[in-house]
Design a protein around this motif. Structure first.
Motif, mmCIF file in Angstrom:
data_model
loop_
_atom_site.group_PDB
_atom_site.id
_atom_site.type_symbol
_atom_site.label_atom_id
_atom_site.label_comp_id
_atom_site.label_asym_id
_atom_site.label_seq_id
_atom_site.Cartn_x
_atom_site.Cartn_y
_atom_site.Cartn_z
ATOM 1 N N GLN A 90 -18.175 2.156 10.679
ATOM 2 C CA GLN A 90 -17.888 2.893 11.909
ATOM 3 C C GLN A 90 -18.932 3.976 12.142
ATOM 4 O O GLN A 90 -19.376 4.203 13.264
ATOM 5 C CB GLN A 90 -16.504 3.509 11.792
ATOM 6 N N ILE B 7 0.856 -1.177 0.000
ATOM 7 C CA ILE B 7 0.000 0.000 0.000
ATOM 8 C C ILE B 7 0.894 1.230 0.000
ATOM 9 O O ILE B 7 1.746 1.390 0.875
ATOM 10 C CB ILE B 7 -0.918 -0.021 1.232
ATOM 11 N N ILE B 8 0.694 2.075 -0.988
ATOM 12 C CA ILE B 8 1.567 3.243 -1.058
ATOM 13 C C ILE B 8 0.853 4.521 -0.655
ATOM 14 O O ILE B 8 1.472 5.555 -0.494
ATOM 15 C CB ILE B 8 2.182 3.405 -2.461
ATOM 16 N N TYR B 9 -0.459 4.434 -0.476
ATOM 17 C CA TYR B 9 -1.160 5.599 0.069
ATOM 18 C C TYR B 9 -2.371 5.111 0.844
ATOM 19 O O TYR B 9 -3.061 4.194 0.414
ATOM 20 C CB TYR B 9 -1.613 6.545 -1.048
ATOM 21 N N GLU B 10 -2.599 5.739 1.957
ATOM 22 C CA GLU B 10 -3.790 5.415 2.728
ATOM 23 C C GLU B 10 -4.397 6.714 3.233
ATOM 24 O O GLU B 10 -3.691 7.557 3.779
ATOM 25 C CB GLU B 10 -3.425 4.512 3.900
ATOM 26 N N ASN B 11 -5.671 6.850 3.015
ATOM 27 C CA ASN B 11 -6.352 8.080 3.439
ATOM 28 C C ASN B 11 -6.713 7.981 4.912
ATOM 29 O O ASN B 11 -7.509 7.147 5.310
ATOM 30 C CB ASN B 11 -7.607 8.273 2.593
ATOM 31 N N LYS B 12 -6.122 8.858 5.679
ATOM 32 C CA LYS B 12 -6.327 8.810 7.121
ATOM 33 C C LYS B 12 -7.715 9.307 7.501
ATOM 34 O O LYS B 12 -8.303 8.871 8.473
ATOM 35 C CB LYS B 12 -5.269 9.686 7.784
ATOM 36 N N GLU C 113 3.131 12.876 12.508
ATOM 37 C CA GLU C 113 1.716 12.740 12.822
ATOM 38 C C GLU C 113 1.438 11.627 13.807
ATOM 39 O O GLU C 113 0.362 11.559 14.380
ATOM 40 C CB GLU C 113 0.921 12.515 11.536
ATOM 41 N N VAL D 164 -8.846 5.615 19.131
ATOM 42 C CA VAL D 164 -10.280 5.880 19.203
ATOM 43 C C VAL D 164 -10.845 5.530 20.573
ATOM 44 O O VAL D 164 -11.754 6.181 21.072
ATOM 45 C CB VAL D 164 -11.011 5.082 18.107
ATOM 46 N N VAL E 264 -13.465 7.601 7.022
ATOM 47 C CA VAL E 264 -14.149 6.878 8.086
ATOM 48 C C VAL E 264 -15.062 5.876 7.418
ATOM 49 O O VAL E 264 -15.886 6.241 6.593
ATOM 50 C CB VAL E 264 -14.979 7.840 8.952
ATOM 51 N N THR F 142 -0.953 7.179 8.680
ATOM 52 C CA THR F 142 -0.998 7.598 7.296
ATOM 53 C C THR F 142 0.135 6.942 6.542
ATOM 54 O O THR F 142 1.276 6.992 6.972
ATOM 55 C CB THR F 142 -0.817 9.103 7.189
ATOM 56 N N ILE F 143 -0.244 6.344 5.455
ATOM 57 C CA ILE F 143 0.796 5.865 4.560
ATOM 58 C C ILE F 143 0.734 6.749 3.337
ATOM 59 O O ILE F 143 -0.317 6.886 2.715
ATOM 60 C CB ILE F 143 0.558 4.395 4.178
ATOM 61 N N ASN F 144 1.778 7.412 3.067
ATOM 62 C CA ASN F 144 1.814 8.257 1.896
ATOM 63 C C ASN F 144 3.210 8.176 1.321
ATOM 64 O O ASN F 144 4.056 9.024 1.563
ATOM 65 C CB ASN F 144 1.442 9.686 2.274
ATOM 66 N N ASN F 145 3.421 7.131 0.587
ATOM 67 C CA ASN F 145 4.755 6.861 0.071
ATOM 68 C C ASN F 145 4.939 7.642 -1.226
ATOM 69 O O ASN F 145 4.625 7.179 -2.311
ATOM 70 C CB ASN F 145 4.910 5.370 -0.171
ATOM 71 N N ASP G 228 -1.720 11.382 16.731
ATOM 72 C CA ASP G 228 -2.769 10.367 16.678
ATOM 73 C C ASP G 228 -3.214 9.944 18.075
ATOM 74 O O ASP G 228 -2.404 9.669 18.950
ATOM 75 C CB ASP G 228 -2.270 9.140 15.925
ATOM 76 N N PRO H 245 -11.257 11.574 14.514
ATOM 77 C CA PRO H 245 -10.493 10.462 15.081
ATOM 78 C C PRO H 245 -9.541 9.876 14.048
ATOM 79 O O PRO H 245 -9.942 9.535 12.938
ATOM 80 C CB PRO H 245 -11.567 9.463 15.476
ATOM 81 N N HIS H 246 -8.287 9.822 14.419
ATOM 82 C CA HIS H 246 -7.300 9.218 13.530
ATOM 83 C C HIS H 246 -6.961 7.870 14.102
ATOM 84 O O HIS H 246 -6.287 7.782 15.112
ATOM 85 C CB HIS H 246 -6.045 10.069 13.474
ATOM 86 N N GLN H 247 -7.430 6.845 13.471
ATOM 87 C CA GLN H 247 -7.163 5.545 14.057
ATOM 88 C C GLN H 247 -6.080 4.815 13.289
ATOM 89 O O GLN H 247 -5.556 3.843 13.729
ATOM 90 C CB GLN H 247 -8.428 4.709 14.101
ATOM 91 N N ARG H 248 -5.773 5.292 12.104
ATOM 92 C CA ARG H 248 -4.770 4.574 11.347
ATOM 93 C C ARG H 248 -3.587 5.483 11.055
ATOM 94 O O ARG H 248 -3.705 6.693 11.052
ATOM 95 C CB ARG H 248 -5.377 4.030 10.074
#
Lengths: 307, 387
Positions: free
Chosen positions: A255, A243-248, B121, B128, A251, B149-152, B125, B144-147
């Protein structure tokens, strides 16, 4: 009709060859399909999009939701280099996967606010298979993941020149706008009307246009469908890979639903708590028959006075 | 606990006690312990207890046992370790690093994957689960930031480079994409009208620009009017839309009509009342007139027949003005119905004559008995009248 097409293709003939000699031609084919368990609205939306994309190949529903890498084989089977996949969850949530077939990347997005052409009742209409003008918001160039998204949109929604079923005229625009962290997609018909004299007199701009020739005025009429996409993840491979991008900020709808439920449950808890508190307070004041503090017997109590 | 262990280790390191030395001391200590247990020497007890306590803690910590023993020894040796803390600091850091690796850092792997910005970041965080304690008001403000961030960025750029079309090299007709010069700004996304207007404006500008570019390249843009082909929306669909539009328009018209009618009704009632009053007044006036005339007639009996005739006609016209519906079934309708269907007592002998009916002289007219009604004129006269 055929003569018109012939004459047009003749004029185009020389130009079409020129880019073919060049390095790379825009050659796209899109495999469009969905998972099992989509609702009729999802299905209608898929049909609408398929009718807008003459370079697409629609396939039967995919049986599995876990082994999405099978889509790569399917795409290879149909000679497609793009995959456009609707994944339905719980019969209500719709996720859209867009992928460049053999090597990726893949984008997973959550689709919301979707409205099919049929239910929107817009008066716009366009040729089936005409090539759209794709209009992108400038914010798409800001971040790398958005650039990837833009490129994918360009490949999938842009009908390549010389697609087999494409029509030679341009009569609709597709708008991709970034707002509120989401991508809003609209589809408009380009409506050309002869410029009316009154507007030409009022506006300063149309005047010079008229001098150039019989330039018509452009207005847009929406065709539909409408939908909003929230990007979730970008994978490096096609339905696989890191995974090279994940939107934080995404929601998940699960949930959201659970939060609504807990909020509702909270109301009862609050009331129950209040009840307990009230009992405790009453006990403190000695107003309860059992438990809590007992009131000291007053001298002037009726029970005592008339004992 | 861990910190304490670390501190002690650091202290131990500071003392630069080799393991051999430590082992020696350990043996010494053990020997002393056994002695004290046997002999029960009072002055040593406090120290020994301290040592034992340290031992217990040492077992709890995840540090090697012998090291901990050494610490105990160190404590025994130096009563004033606190004073030496400053000197220790330099070496402590090194030791901490070592402990961190062995002990508690599980996020090291993740950090490798993440970028520099994600590390920043990480601190912000909040899990939750911690948020549940907050009130609703506070909750609304927080996202709420539960994960993580992956931003490669590197990988994203590489992926983009791999798939991207050389848009700048291609002619416009090849790709047909237009990016706005400035980002579209929408203040309030939930305001439907403004949002859609922004989308419309974006697409409109793109359409205009696109047409210009396509015309420059000599690519057909406008569909000729005689070019017919399959459309995205079939004719039936368009018919449906048309029907819907018509229905909508008809509905609007109908509702407007209904409103008008309602208003009219409200106003119409007033009109009706006024009309009734007017009619009442008129009737009263006519009745007065009739009475007047009757009185006059009885007073002056010797009027010419002609005149009488004329009056008669007039009278007849006045009185026989069509009986209006309202008059016919006026307020005594109920009474009549009661009479007919059995309200108001016995019906027996109702039709038989009584003193009142006998005394009633309504139908009696002396004039009729004397000369009868107005004589029929002769034939010639009648014919003359016709002419």
């Amino acid at each position: 009709m055929a003569s018109v097409y012939k004459s047009l293709s003749k004029t185009n003939g020389q130009k079409e060859e020129a880019p073919a000699n060049g390095v790379k031609r825009n050659k796209q084919r899109v495999l469009i399909l969905s998972s099992r368990g989509i609702t009729y609205r999802h299905r209608h939306l898929l049909n609408d999009l398929a009718s807008l994309l003459p370079h697409s190949r629609k396939d039967a529903k995919l049986d599995t939701k876990s082994k999405l890498y099978q889509l790569n084989e399917l795409a290879e089977l149909y000679n497609c280099n793009n995959v456009f996949f609707f994944e339905a969850r719980k019969g209500k949530d719709l996720y859209l996967w867009m992928s460049k077939a053999p090597n990726g990347p893949t984008v997973k997005m959550h689709m919301q606010n979707l409205h099919t052409m049929e239910e929107l009742h817009f008066t716009g209409n366009c040729l089936k298979g005409s090539r759209p003008i794709l209009s992108f918001d400038a914010s798409f160039d800001k971040e790398p993941h958005l650039r990837v998204l833009k490129e994918l949109f360009l490949h999938i929604f842009g009908v390549p020149k010389g697609a087999r079923k494409a029509k030679p005229f341009v009569d609709h625009v597709m708008g991709f706008t970034l707002a509120d962290g989401k991508i809003w997609i609209r589809n408009y018909q380009i409506n050309e009307t002869e410029p009316s004299k009154s507007t030409a007199a009022v506006d300063g701009e149309p005047k010079p246009k008229q001098k150039h020739g019989r330039e018509t005025e452009i207005s847009l009429v929406e065709i539909g469908p409408r939908f909003v996409l929230t990007p979730i993840v970008i994978q490096e491979g096609s339905f696989g890979g890191p995974i090279i991008y994940e939107n934080k900020e995404f929601v998940s709808p699960n949930q959201v639903r659970s939060e609504i439920r807990t909020k509702k449950a909270g109301r009862y808890n609050q009331r129950a708590e209040q009840g307990v508190e009230r009992l405790a307070k009453k006990g403190e004041l000695g107003l309860r028959t059992s438990g809590g503090r007992t009131m000291p017997v007053d001298e002037l109590d009726t029970g005592k006075l008339f004992a | 606990m861990v910190n304490k262990g670390k501190l002690k280790m650091a202290l131990a390191a500071d003392k630069s006690t080799g393991y051999k030395k430590l082992n020696l001391k350990k043996k010494e200590k053990l020997a002393r312990k056994t002695k004290s247990k046997k002999g029960g020497d009072t002055p040593d007890v406090g120290k020994i207890v301290e040592g034992e306590w340290e031992d217990v803690e040492g077992s709890e910590d995840e540090v090697a046992e012998d090291e901990e023993e050494a610490v105990g020894a160190a404590v025994e040796e130096s009563v004033s370790d606190e004073e030496e803390d400053d000197e220790v600091a330099g070496k402590m850091e090194i030791d901490f690093a070592g402990i961190d690796e062995s002990d508690s850092d599980s996020s090291a792997g993740e950090n490798d994957q993440n970028n520099s910005d994600s590390e920043e970041e990480d601190d912000e965080d909040i899990p939750v689960s911690d948020l549940e304690d907050l009130s609703d008001g506070e909750k609304e403000d927080l996202i709420p930031h539960q994960r993580l961030t992956i931003n490669n960025t590197v990988a994203l750029n590489a992926a983009l480079k791999r798939i991207s079309l050389p848009v700048s090299k291609m002619t416009f007709s090849e790709h047909q994409t237009i990016t706005t010069s400035e980002p579209v700004v929408i203040d309030d996304v939930s305001d439907d009208l403004k949002r859609e207007l922004a989308f419309y404006a974006q697409s409109l500008s793109a359409a205009q620009q696109g047409r210009k570019l396509l015309k420059e390249e000599g690519v057909p843009f406008t569909r000729p009017t005689d070019y017919f082909a399959e459309m995205v929306k079939a004719d039936e669909h368009m018919a449906k839309i048309k029907a819907k539009l018509i229905e909508e328009a008809a509905g609007k018209k109908a509702s407007a009509e209904a409103r008008k009618q309602r208003d009219l009704k409200k106003f119409g009632k007033q009109v009706q009342v006024a009309k009734l009053q007017e009619r009442d007044k008129e009737r009263k006036q006519t009745l007065d007139k009739i009475k007047d005339l009757k009185r006059k007639r009885q007073g002056a009996d010797t009027t010419t027949t002609n005149e009488a005739d004329l009056f008669d006609v007039a009278l007849e016209e006045e009185t026989s003005s069509k009986p209006s519906r309202k008059n016919r079934e006026g307020p005594n309708k109920r009474a009549k119905k009661d009479e007919k269907y059995g309200h108001g007592g016995k019906k027996r002998f109702k039709k038989s004559g009584d003193a009142m009916s006998t005394g009633d002289l309504k139908g009696f007219s002396s004039k009729k008995m004397k000369g009868g009604a107005a004589k029929r004129p002769g034939k010639a006269r009648r014919a003359g009248g016709k002419r």
